[in-house]
Design a protein around this motif. Structure first.
Motif, PDB file in Angstrom:
ATOM      1  N   LEU A   3     -11.814  -0.175  21.359  1.00 33.63           N
ATOM      2  CA  LEU A   3     -12.876   0.044  20.387  1.00 33.63           C
ATOM      3  C   LEU A   3     -12.374  -0.071  18.951  1.00 33.63           C
ATOM      4  CD1 LEU A   3     -14.675   3.095  22.038  1.00 33.63           C
ATOM      5  CD2 LEU A   3     -15.478   0.734  21.965  1.00 33.63           C
ATOM      6  N   ILE A   4     -11.092  -0.313  18.786  1.00 34.84           N
ATOM      7  CA  ILE A   4     -10.508  -0.336  17.452  1.00 34.84           C
ATOM      8  C   ILE A   4     -10.203  -1.773  17.053  1.00 34.84           C
ATOM      9  CG2 ILE A   4      -8.582   0.465  16.048  1.00 34.84           C
ATOM     10  CD1 ILE A   4      -8.334   2.826  17.950  1.00 34.84           C
ATOM     11  N   SER A   5     -10.565  -2.122  15.833  1.00 34.82           N
ATOM     12  CA  SER A   5     -10.346  -3.487  15.369  1.00 34.82           C
ATOM     13  C   SER A   5      -8.847  -3.777  15.268  1.00 34.82           C
ATOM     14  CB  SER A   5     -10.998  -3.691  13.996  1.00 34.82           C
ATOM     15  OG  SER A   5     -10.281  -2.967  13.009  1.00 34.82           O
ATOM     16  N   CYS A   8      -7.270  -2.349  12.105  1.00 36.73           N
ATOM     17  CA  CYS A   8      -7.025  -0.904  12.150  1.00 36.73           C
ATOM     18  C   CYS A   8      -5.843  -0.587  13.051  1.00 36.73           C
ATOM     19  CB  CYS A   8      -8.266  -0.177  12.651  1.00 36.73           C
ATOM     20  SG  CYS A   8      -9.603  -0.091  11.438  1.00 36.73           S
ATOM     21  N   LEU A  41     -10.867   6.882  15.029  1.00 36.72           N
ATOM     22  CA  LEU A  41     -11.311   5.508  14.796  1.00 36.72           C
ATOM     23  C   LEU A  41     -12.285   5.046  15.881  1.00 36.72           C
ATOM     24  CD1 LEU A  41      -7.922   3.878  13.711  1.00 36.72           C
ATOM     25  CD2 LEU A  41      -9.805   4.612  12.229  1.00 36.72           C
ATOM     26  N   ALA A  42     -12.029   5.424  17.116  1.00 35.34           N
ATOM     27  CA  ALA A  42     -12.928   5.045  18.203  1.00 35.34           C
ATOM     28  C   ALA A  42     -14.295   5.703  18.031  1.00 35.34           C
ATOM     29  CB  ALA A  42     -12.318   5.434  19.550  1.00 35.34           C
ATOM     30  N   THR A  45     -16.324   3.883  15.416  1.00 33.43           N
ATOM     31  CA  THR A  45     -16.861   2.626  15.922  1.00 33.43           C
ATOM     32  C   THR A  45     -18.171   2.862  16.660  1.00 33.43           C
ATOM     33  OG1 THR A  45     -14.665   1.648  16.139  1.00 33.43           O
ATOM     34  CG2 THR A  45     -16.419   0.668  17.454  1.00 33.43           C
ATOM     35  N   VAL A  46     -18.183   3.859  17.541  1.00 31.75           N
ATOM     36  CA  VAL A  46     -19.399   4.177  18.297  1.00 31.75           C
ATOM     37  C   VAL A  46     -20.469   4.755  17.378  1.00 31.75           C
ATOM     38  CG1 VAL A  46     -20.343   5.608  20.148  1.00 31.75           C
ATOM     39  CG2 VAL A  46     -18.089   4.545  20.417  1.00 31.75           C
ATOM     40  N   LYS A  48     -20.948   4.333  14.179  1.00 29.89           N
ATOM     41  CA  LYS A  48     -21.511   3.336  13.263  1.00 29.89           C
ATOM     42  C   LYS A  48     -22.159   2.166  14.012  1.00 29.89           C
ATOM     43  CE  LYS A  48     -20.148   4.909   9.148  1.00 29.89           C
ATOM     44  NZ  LYS A  48     -21.065   5.150   8.013  1.00 29.89           N
ATOM     45  N   GLN A  50     -20.574  -0.390  15.241  1.00 30.55           N
ATOM     46  CA  GLN A  50     -19.917  -1.662  14.970  1.00 30.55           C
ATOM     47  C   GLN A  50     -18.424  -1.430  14.818  1.00 30.55           C
ATOM     48  OE1 GLN A  50     -21.234  -3.175  11.186  1.00 30.55           O
ATOM     49  NE2 GLN A  50     -20.958  -1.239  10.142  1.00 30.55           N
ATOM     50  N   SER A  51     -17.655  -2.481  14.996  1.00 31.13           N
ATOM     51  CA  SER A  51     -16.206  -2.379  14.845  1.00 31.13           C
ATOM     52  C   SER A  51     -15.863  -1.949  13.425  1.00 31.13           C
ATOM     53  CB  SER A  51     -15.558  -3.740  15.149  1.00 31.13           C
ATOM     54  OG  SER A  51     -14.160  -3.653  14.962  1.00 31.13           O
ATOM     55  N   GLN A  52     -14.970  -0.979  13.325  1.00 30.81           N
ATOM     56  CA  GLN A  52     -14.625  -0.439  12.016  1.00 30.81           C
ATOM     57  C   GLN A  52     -13.352  -1.092  11.489  1.00 30.81           C
ATOM     58  OE1 GLN A  52     -16.681   2.297  10.353  1.00 30.81           O
ATOM     59  NE2 GLN A  52     -17.805   0.926  11.706  1.00 30.81           N
TER      60      GLN A  52
END
Length: 306
Positions: A3-5, A8, A41-42, A45-46, A48, A50-52
C-alpha cells in the motif's frame, strides 16, 4: 508494504539507514520504527483513497492525524504503544521535511496520548541474594550451577542487561576491575566489576568443561554453544517460584535492583545513569520514584493512620 508508494518506501529506507549510521539505533529499534511508520503510511493510503507519494505526505492535516490515532485506539492499541508509534512518525517526518523542504507542523504538533509510566520492579537486597543462593541449588551439574550464579551475579552486581552478560567472550576473562560494555545503540560505558562477580565468573571457568578460545562466548549451553537468554529466564522463573517472589522477578529486575540499591545507598543519579547506559537522565530518574514509593510503603506499615 504493497500500500506504500515506491517513493515513500525508498524514503523510509533511507531514514532507517540514517538512524542506524548516525544515531546508532539498535536493530530491534529499527524494526519497531519500520513497523510504526509503515502502519502510518498504509493507513494514510486507505484513508485518502489513493497512493500517498511524497507530495501527498506534505499535505497531511491535523484531521488526518486524528483519524489515524482514532483507528489505533479502535484497534485496542495501548496509549504507551500509540505514543511510541507517534514518536517514530514524528522523527521520520522531521527528516523528510528537512529533506523535501516542507512544513511538518500538522504531524509534529500532534499530542501523544497520556499514559502512566510503569515503575521498575526491583528485588530487595535479601531477595536478590536469595535468588543467587537458590539458583546455585537448581542445576544438575556443578558447572551449570556455577554458570547460572555467575550470570545472575553480573546482572545484579554490575547492572548488565542479559544480552550484555551473555555477549561476553573468553577474551574478557579474567574479568578486570572495570568492563567496557557496548549497550543499546552502540553506546559504550565503563562498569566497575565487584570482586564477588569476578570470583563467581572464576569459579564457573574452573568448572566449565568447554574450551575457551578468545572469540568463544564466555557463557555456554550444555552442548557448548552460546547460552540462550531463555535458559537464564527459565532458571529465574524456577527460583522465584521456590522463593514465592512475584512474576516481576525476572533477569531484568536484577538490573533494576542494581540501580535501586545504589540509589538507596546514596549513589549519584548521574553516575547511575552512566553505569546503566541510559541515553536520558529522565529514564534513570524513574528509580527515584521507586525509592520514594518504597519509603511510603514502609511509612504506611509502621505508621498506621488513626
Amino acid at each position: 508494504m504493497i500500500l506504500i508508494s515506491p517513493a515513500c518506501r525508498d524514503a523510509l529506507q533511507r531514514w532507517l539507514e540514517g538512524q542506524r549510521a548516525l544515531a546508532g539505533a539498535a536493530e530491534n529499534t529499527l524494526t519497531a520504527y519500520h513497523g510504526d511508520v509503515v502502519d502510518f503510511l498504509a493507513f494514510m493510503t486507505v484513508h485518502k483513497g489513493q497512493s500517498q507519494g511524497l507530495g501527498a505526505l506534505e499535505r497531511i492535516t491535523v484531521a488526518d492525524m486524528r483519524a489515524w490515532m482514532a483507528r489505533a485506539r479502535s484497534d485496542k492499541i495501548s496509549s504507551r504503544s500509540l505514543a511510541r508509534k507517534l514518536s517514530a512518525v514524528k522523527s521520520f517526518y522531521r527528516w523528510l521535511a528537512a529533506r523535501e523542504g516542507f512544513e511538518p507542523t500538522a504531524v509534529l504538533s500532534t499530542r501523544a496520548p497520556k499514559f502512566e509510566r510503569k515503575l521498575p520492579r526491583p528485588l530487595s537486597e535479601d531477595a536478590a541474594q536469595a535468588v543467587i543462593d537458590t539458583v546455585q541449588l537448581q542445576a544438575r551439574h556443578p558447572w551449570v550451577a556455577a554458570r547460572d550464579v555467575a550470570v545472575v551475579t553480573l546482572l545484579w552486581g554490575c547492572g548488565l542487561r542479559i544480552s550484555e552478560a551473555l555477549g561476553l567472550t573468553a577474551a574478557d576473562v579474567p574479568l578486570p576491575a572495570t568492563l567496557r560494555i557496548t549497550g543499546k545503540g552502540g553506546k559504550e560505558r565503563i562498569i566497575p566489576v565487584l570482586p564477588v562477580a569476578r570470583d563467581a565468573v572464576g569459579t564457573y571457568l574452573d568448572l566449565c568443561p568447554h574450551p575457551m578460545r578468545a572469540a568463544d562466548p564466555l557463557f555456554r549451553g550444555v552442548r557448548g554453544g552460546r547460552l540462550s537468554p531463555r535458559i537464564i529466564q527459565s532458571t529465574m522463573a524456577e527460583a522465584r517460584m521456590q522463593l514465592g517472589l512475584p512474576a516481576t522477578a525476572t533477569p531484568h529486575a536484577l538490573r533494576h535492583s542494581f540501580a535501586t540499591h545504589l540509589l538507596a545507598a546514596g549513589g549519584d543519579l548521574r553516575a547511575i545513569q552512566e553505569l546503566l547506559g541510559h541515553a536520558s537522565l529522565s529514564t534513570t530518574q524513574t528509580y527515584t520514584a521507586v525509592d520514594t514509593a518504597r519509603l511510603m510503603e514502609i511509612y504506611d506499615r509502621t505508621h498506621p493512620k488513626a
